[in-house]
Design a protein around this motif. Structure first.
Motif, PDB file in Angstrom:
ATOM      1  N   TYR A  23      28.189  28.900  37.495  1.00  0.00           N
ATOM      2  CA  TYR A  23      29.507  29.340  37.053  1.00  0.00           C
ATOM      3  C   TYR A  23      30.332  29.750  38.262  1.00  0.00           C
ATOM      4  O   TYR A  23      29.794  30.082  39.309  1.00  0.00           O
ATOM      5  N   ARG A  24      31.626  29.723  38.051  1.00  0.00           N
ATOM      6  CA  ARG A  24      32.566  30.193  39.069  1.00  0.00           C
ATOM      7  C   ARG A  24      33.537  31.154  38.406  1.00  0.00           C
ATOM      8  O   ARG A  24      34.003  30.902  37.299  1.00  0.00           O
ATOM      9  N   LYS A  25      33.832  32.239  39.094  1.00  0.00           N
ATOM     10  CA  LYS A  25      34.831  33.185  38.600  1.00  0.00           C
ATOM     11  C   LYS A  25      36.183  32.518  38.778  1.00  0.00           C
ATOM     12  O   LYS A  25      36.573  32.165  39.890  1.00  0.00           O
ATOM     13  N   CYS A  26      36.888  32.305  37.672  1.00  0.00           N
ATOM     14  CA  CYS A  26      38.125  31.525  37.716  1.00  0.00           C
ATOM     15  C   CYS A  26      39.378  32.386  37.579  1.00  0.00           C
ATOM     16  O   CYS A  26      40.488  31.850  37.621  1.00  0.00           O
ATOM     17  N   ASN A  63      38.751  43.906  37.311  1.00  0.00           N
ATOM     18  CA  ASN A  63      38.858  42.568  36.721  1.00  0.00           C
ATOM     19  C   ASN A  63      40.114  42.462  35.869  1.00  0.00           C
ATOM     20  O   ASN A  63      40.543  43.435  35.249  1.00  0.00           O
ATOM     21  N   GLN A  64      40.660  41.277  35.820  1.00  0.00           N
ATOM     22  CA  GLN A  64      41.825  41.005  34.981  1.00  0.00           C
ATOM     23  C   GLN A  64      41.338  40.545  33.605  1.00  0.00           C
ATOM     24  O   GLN A  64      41.487  39.382  33.224  1.00  0.00           O
ATOM     25  N   GLU A  94      45.627  41.182  45.263  1.00  0.00           N
ATOM     26  CA  GLU A  94      44.956  40.214  44.393  1.00  0.00           C
ATOM     27  C   GLU A  94      44.109  39.295  45.267  1.00  0.00           C
ATOM     28  O   GLU A  94      44.537  38.878  46.349  1.00  0.00           O
ATOM     29  N   TYR A  95      42.899  38.987  44.776  1.00  0.00           N
ATOM     30  CA  TYR A  95      41.945  38.150  45.515  1.00  0.00           C
ATOM     31  C   TYR A  95      41.326  37.130  44.575  1.00  0.00           C
ATOM     32  O   TYR A  95      41.168  37.393  43.381  1.00  0.00           O
ATOM     33  N   GLU A  96      40.955  35.977  45.156  1.00  0.00           N
ATOM     34  CA  GLU A  96      40.228  34.983  44.369  1.00  0.00           C
ATOM     35  C   GLU A  96      38.799  34.890  44.869  1.00  0.00           C
ATOM     36  O   GLU A  96      38.531  35.039  46.056  1.00  0.00           O
ATOM     37  N   SER A  97      37.909  34.640  43.928  1.00  0.00           N
ATOM     38  CA  SER A  97      36.489  34.493  44.256  1.00  0.00           C
ATOM     39  C   SER A  97      36.269  33.155  44.926  1.00  0.00           C
ATOM     40  O   SER A  97      36.872  32.152  44.555  1.00  0.00           O
ATOM     41  N   GLU A 157      35.934  35.791  29.655  1.00  0.00           N
ATOM     42  CA  GLU A 157      37.317  35.914  30.121  1.00  0.00           C
ATOM     43  C   GLU A 157      37.486  35.557  31.593  1.00  0.00           C
ATOM     44  O   GLU A 157      38.609  35.293  32.029  1.00  0.00           O
ATOM     45  N   THR A 158      36.410  35.548  32.360  1.00  0.00           N
ATOM     46  CA  THR A 158      36.563  35.389  33.811  1.00  0.00           C
ATOM     47  C   THR A 158      35.767  34.247  34.448  1.00  0.00           C
ATOM     48  O   THR A 158      36.041  33.896  35.590  1.00  0.00           O
ATOM     49  N   TYR A 159      34.793  33.691  33.739  1.00  0.00           N
ATOM     50  CA  TYR A 159      33.946  32.649  34.346  1.00  0.00           C
ATOM     51  C   TYR A 159      34.066  31.325  33.613  1.00  0.00           C
ATOM     52  O   TYR A 159      34.247  31.287  32.399  1.00  0.00           O
TER      53      TYR A 159
END
Length: 163
Positions: A23-26, A63-64, A94-97, A157-159
């Motif tokens: 999975y990737r945190k999107c 987390n958003q 704000e940061y992206e994984s 909600e996030t992955y």
């Protein structure tokens, strides 16, 4: 409530390696550097999950998600796993994984194989207990250096699963 035993831990790790998916945190996160030692409780849609104490220069991550759960990540780990996007306000950015994880849903069959109740505790890398419930996800970095849980709703909600 029971705490995961060493044998159950090993069984769960084996199942994660055999049946886990990538999975990737999107969804980006909000984060800011912590200036002093702070204790944070992580509250998800299902309630209290765990707590953690920061050190100076660790990151407080939010987390958003609907729950806007917060948690602590060490400076070294955070900076290796996230890329800066933009400043928000009051020190938040704000940061992206940039990483991937292996995840496995703790469904009824998995819990039965490991002989676990529908809710149980694991001891985390940060020496606190984290509650996991049926339907939550057990996850690990690709190198299996640690594992921890993510509540089902917040995970969805996030992955996104990688094909």
């Amino acid at each position: 409530m029971e705490v995961l035993t060493r044998e159950q831990y090993q069984d769960l790790c084996s199942l994660l390696k055999l049946h886990g998916r990538k999975y990737r945190k999107c969804v980006p996160v909000y984060a800011k550097r912590v200036q002093a030692e702070t204790e944070i409780e992580t509250i998800t849609s299902t309630g209290f999950e765990t707590k953690n104490k920061s050190k100076q220069d660790d990151y407080l991550v939010r987390n958003q998600t609907d729950a806007e759960e917060e948690y602590i990540v060490s400076k070294a780990v955070f900076e290796s796993k996230y890329n800066y996007i933009r400043d928000i306000d009051s020190g938040w950015a704000e940061y992206e994984s940039k990483g991937e994880i292996i995840g496995l849903e703790l469904d009824e069959l998995i819990l039965q194989k490991v002989k676990l109740a529908k809710a149980f505790f694991i001891q985390t890398k940060w020496k606190q207990y984290q509650i996991l419930r049926e339907g939550d996800y057990i996850v690990s970095p690709l190198d299996y250096s640690e594992f921890y849980g993510i509540a089902k709703k917040e995970f969805s909600e996030t992955y996104k699963e990688l094909k």
